[in-house]
Design an enzyme around this catalytic site. Sequence first.
Site, short mmCIF file in Angstrom:
data_model
loop_
_atom_site.label_atom_id
_atom_site.label_comp_id
_atom_site.label_asym_id
_atom_site.label_seq_id
_atom_site.Cartn_x
_atom_site.Cartn_y
_atom_site.Cartn_z
CD GLU A 150 -7.07 -0.09 0.91
OE1 GLU A 150 -7.26 0.96 1.54
OE2 GLU A 150 -6.25 -0.94 1.24
CG HIS A 192 -5.31 -1.47 9.26
ND1 HIS A 192 -4.90 -0.87 10.41
CD2 HIS A 192 -5.81 -0.50 8.47
CE1 HIS A 192 -5.16 0.43 10.32
NE2 HIS A 192 -5.70 0.68 9.16
NE ARG A 222 -7.60 11.56 5.27
CZ ARG A 222 -8.17 10.95 6.31
NH1 ARG A 222 -7.46 10.12 7.05
NH2 ARG A 222 -9.42 11.15 6.61
CB THR A 235 -9.52 1.89 7.15
OG1 THR A 235 -9.13 2.63 6.00
CG2 THR A 235 -10.87 1.25 6.91
CD GLU A 285 -7.10 -6.19 2.90
OE1 GLU A 285 -7.22 -6.05 1.67
OE2 GLU A 285 -6.38 -5.47 3.61
CG ASN A 345 -1.85 1.12 1.31
OD1 ASN A 345 -1.46 2.26 1.10
ND2 ASN A 345 -3.10 0.85 1.61
CG HIS A 356 -8.24 4.25 0.89
ND1 HIS A 356 -8.43 4.13 2.24
CD2 HIS A 356 -9.44 4.63 0.38
CE1 HIS A 356 -9.68 4.42 2.54
NE2 HIS A 356 -10.32 4.74 1.43
NE ARG A 367 -8.32 7.58 4.19
CZ ARG A 367 -9.21 7.28 5.14
NH1 ARG A 367 -10.32 7.99 5.27
NH2 ARG A 367 -8.99 6.30 5.98
CG HIS A 413 0.60 6.36 4.83
ND1 HIS A 413 -0.27 7.41 5.09
CD2 HIS A 413 -0.03 5.23 5.21
CE1 HIS A 413 -1.37 6.92 5.65
NE2 HIS A 413 -1.25 5.60 5.72
N1 PXP Z 1 -5.84 -3.07 3.89
C1 PXP Z 1 -6.79 -2.10 3.91
C2 PXP Z 1 -8.16 -2.44 3.41
C3 PXP Z 1 -6.50 -0.80 4.37
O1 PXP Z 1 -7.45 0.14 4.40
C4 PXP Z 1 -5.17 -0.52 4.79
C5 PXP Z 1 -4.82 0.85 5.25
O2 PXP Z 1 -5.02 1.77 4.25
C6 PXP Z 1 -4.22 -1.54 4.73
C7 PXP Z 1 -4.59 -2.81 4.30
C8 PXP Z 1 -2.79 -1.31 5.11
O3 PXP Z 1 -2.68 -0.95 6.44
P1 PXP Z 1 -1.29 -0.37 6.99
O4 PXP Z 1 -1.05 0.90 6.23
O5 PXP Z 1 -1.54 -0.19 8.43
O6 PXP Z 1 -0.25 -1.41 6.68
#
Ligand code: PXP
Length: 242
Positions: A73, A193, A52, A104, A154, A10, A46, A48, A13
């Site tokens: 996402e 997550h 952001r 999330t 998931e 992901n 994602h 949003r 960030h």
């Molecule tokens: N899976 C989903 C559906 C998420 O919303 C997120 C966070 O955006 C992640 C995985 C990844 O989480 P993390 O950034 O904490 O590794």
Amino acid sequence: MTRPLRLGVNIDHVATIRNARGGSHPDPLRAAQAAAAAGADGITAHLREDRRHITDDDIDRLIEALEIPLNLEMAATDEMLAIALAHGPHAACIVPEKREERTTEGGLDAAGGHNHLAPFVSELAARDIRVSLFIEPDPLQIEAAIHLRVPVVEFHTGRYAHLEGEARAEELRRIAEGAALAVKNGIEPHAGHGLSFDNVGPIAAIPQLFELNIGHFLVGEAIFTGFEASVRRMRETMDQAR
Ligand code: PXP
């Protein structure tokens, strides 16, 4: 032999850091390409409602240039559905979204939200997008996913990541049992997550899981070791736990 576990990276960030200054550096597409070079099987982003981190332009460029599958996402809103249908990513993961949350928080209420979610699931599926629901590893939610006929769920591992000791072990059991229930019903279980080098092992060892999606920790670790090294080490840690 246990099937290999896919790693979805992901990159949200990377965009968070870029947006702190408003320019184009660091570029999430470059990060996605570095992740692919380091052994990621897919990229997750994602989009949003408040944009952001990831922007519409990021999605355009990822779709255009990525050579590994993109998992978009998205919240179950008409705006996001139109964007997903226009781009046709490999997969779409429907997530709950509140403007005021930092990340999330908690899974989707697929059980309570069945009637709202059903048309999103069917329109995405009709466009050949693999639909997934981001849910808690709760039998009620898995039953709802079965009724909605999604190919993927998931499991939200946020609770697992934050708990300790026996409470964490209990949450791990819930995830393992949820994964087994999903597979028994023809659904491919993923998880993600809050996963890090320290806590990913027991999750990666659940044989029914097909894929983990990991972001925040990998981007943070990249500050110290570089993004490719951070993704590569996660890949190795997952493979060893398997
Ligand atoms: N899976 C989903 C559906 C998420 O919303 C997120 C966070 O955006 C992640 C995985 C990844 O989480 P993390 O950034 O904490 O590794």
